[in-house]
Scaffold this active site. Structure first.
Site, PDB file in Angstrom:
ATOM      1  NE  ARG A  31      -3.244   8.315  -9.556  1.00 49.31           N
ATOM      2  CZ  ARG A  31      -3.846   7.953  -8.415  1.00 49.31           C
ATOM      3  NH1 ARG A  31      -3.123   7.586  -7.379  1.00 49.31           N
ATOM      4  NH2 ARG A  31      -5.148   7.969  -8.309  1.00 49.31           N
ATOM      5  CG  ASP A  51      -5.623   8.798   5.810  1.00 45.60           C
ATOM      6  OD1 ASP A  51      -4.921   9.508   6.545  1.00 45.60           O
ATOM      7  OD2 ASP A  51      -6.704   9.188   5.335  1.00 45.60           O
ATOM      8  CD  GLU A  96      -2.901   1.236   0.223  1.00 46.49           C
ATOM      9  OE1 GLU A  96      -2.438   1.461  -0.902  1.00 46.49           O
ATOM     10  OE2 GLU A  96      -4.117   1.206   0.468  1.00 46.49           O
ATOM     11  CG  ASP A  97      -0.969   4.646  -1.740  1.00 45.63           C
ATOM     12  OD1 ASP A  97      -1.632   4.021  -0.895  1.00 45.63           O
ATOM     13  OD2 ASP A  97      -1.485   5.400  -2.582  1.00 45.63           O
ATOM     14  CG  PHE A 143      -3.624  15.444   0.819  1.00 45.86           C
ATOM     15  CD1 PHE A 143      -4.499  14.424   1.151  1.00 45.86           C
ATOM     16  CD2 PHE A 143      -3.286  15.625  -0.518  1.00 45.86           C
ATOM     17  CE1 PHE A 143      -5.036  13.601   0.172  1.00 45.86           C
ATOM     18  CE2 PHE A 143      -3.816  14.809  -1.501  1.00 45.86           C
ATOM     19  CZ  PHE A 143      -4.692  13.787  -1.157  1.00 45.86           C
TER      20      PHE A 143
HETATM   21  P1  IMP Z   1      -7.813   4.831   4.332  1.00 43.53           P
HETATM   22  O1  IMP Z   1      -6.607   4.294   5.056  1.00 43.53           O
HETATM   23  O2  IMP Z   1      -8.918   3.855   4.139  1.00 43.53           O
HETATM   24  O3  IMP Z   1      -8.277   6.120   4.940  1.00 43.53           O
HETATM   25  O4  IMP Z   1      -7.408   5.225   2.840  1.00 43.53           O
HETATM   26  C1  IMP Z   1      -6.106   5.246   2.406  1.00 43.53           C
HETATM   27  C2  IMP Z   1      -6.118   5.779   0.991  1.00 43.53           C
HETATM   28  O5  IMP Z   1      -6.453   7.176   1.015  1.00 43.53           O
HETATM   29  C3  IMP Z   1      -4.752   5.703   0.351  1.00 43.53           C
HETATM   30  O6  IMP Z   1      -4.574   4.489  -0.345  1.00 43.53           O
HETATM   31  C4  IMP Z   1      -4.767   6.901  -0.564  1.00 43.53           C
HETATM   32  O7  IMP Z   1      -5.338   6.567  -1.796  1.00 43.53           O
HETATM   33  C5  IMP Z   1      -5.644   7.905   0.127  1.00 43.53           C
HETATM   34  N1  IMP Z   1      -4.840   8.877   0.913  1.00 43.53           N
HETATM   35  C6  IMP Z   1      -4.797   9.004   2.257  1.00 43.53           C
HETATM   36  N2  IMP Z   1      -3.968   9.997   2.632  1.00 43.53           N
HETATM   37  C7  IMP Z   1      -3.463  10.506   1.484  1.00 43.53           C
HETATM   38  C8  IMP Z   1      -2.523  11.571   1.195  1.00 43.53           C
HETATM   39  O8  IMP Z   1      -1.959  12.246   2.070  1.00 43.53           O
HETATM   40  N3  IMP Z   1      -2.264  11.800  -0.115  1.00 43.53           N
HETATM   41  C9  IMP Z   1      -2.845  11.097  -1.133  1.00 43.53           C
HETATM   42  N4  IMP Z   1      -3.712  10.089  -0.903  1.00 43.53           N
HETATM   43  C10 IMP Z   1      -4.034   9.808   0.378  1.00 43.53           C
HETATM   44 MG    MG Z   2      -4.572   4.255  -2.594  1.00 40.07          MG
END
Ligand code: IMP
Ligand code: MG
Length: 181
Positions: free
Chosen positions: A166, A104, A100-101, A153
């Site tokens: 990206r 969050d 995963e990137d 962000f």
């Molecule tokens: P969560 O953990 O379900 O809230 O979602 C994570 C996803 O939200 C990541 O895979 C990203 O696509 C997006 N995301 C969360 N924070 C960021 C950020 O700081 N920059 C860009 N995308 C983000």
């Molecule tokens: Mg993502």
């Protein structure tokens, strides 16, 4: 006019990210000796990290991709996701590493981890390049973390704002005016 003009500050340079992938890949190589590794990536944000990380994993492994969309309004993650494209591979007996990137709130991954766990894999772990622990809404930890980041962000190296940035080779923070466009 350069995309870089929209960047307030660089958090991780191309060189630092390269080194981090080498470090994480070496650890994964050690940990997955004798296992049936499948690297699972959720499109699209993690593709850049995945592409760099996999070249530092010195093991036979498969790669697979999923496309999900989360229900709910706007940018708020609800945790309920719809599978748009499922994996091609049967996961039974496999050692899954979700790549995963950024972690969050953790809602999406928490849901996916549960879903993939129900398919009888031998093991399931998470590798994330970035982790925002302050933002976590569910109890979920990654097994491999590149960097912890504050609640800001970030874009670049696969991460987008409105599908842009990206392709920046580094991770950075956007200037506020870039959001107003
Ligand atoms: P969560 O953990 O379900 O809230 O979602 C994570 C996803 O939200 C990541 O895979 C990203 O696509 C997006 N995301 C969360 N924070 C960021 C950020 O700081 N920059 C860009 N995308 C983000
Ligand atoms: Mg993502």
């Amino acid at each position: 006019m350069s995309m870089r003009d929209d960047i307030l500050k660089v958090l991780f340079t191309e060189e630092q990210l390269k080194e981090k992938c080498a470090e994480m890949g070496a650890q994964i190589t050690k940990d997955y000796q004798g296992k049936n590794l499948v690297l699972v990536t959720v499109l699209k944000g993690a593709v850049v990290y995945m592409a760099d990380l996999m070249r530092h994993i010195d093991l036979e492994c498969a790669i697979d991709f999923m496309v999900v969309s989360s229900y709910g309004s706007g940018t708020k993650s609800t945790g309920v996701v719809k599978i748009v494209k499922d994996l091609d591979e049967d996961l039974s007996g496999k050692d899954i590493l979700i790549v995963e990137d950024i972690l969050d709130t953790g809602m999406t991954l928490n849901y996916l981890k549960g879903l993939l766990s129900s398919r009888n894999p031998a093991s399931i772990r998470i590798a994330t390049l970035l982790d925002k622990p302050e933002r976590r809404a569910v109890e979920l930890q990654a097994d491999y973390v590149g960097y912890q980041v504050p609640d800001e962000f970030v874009v670049g190296y696969g991460l987008d704002y409105d599908e842009k940035y990206r392709n920046l080779p580094f991770v950075g923070v956007l200037k506020p005016e870039a959001y107003q466009r």
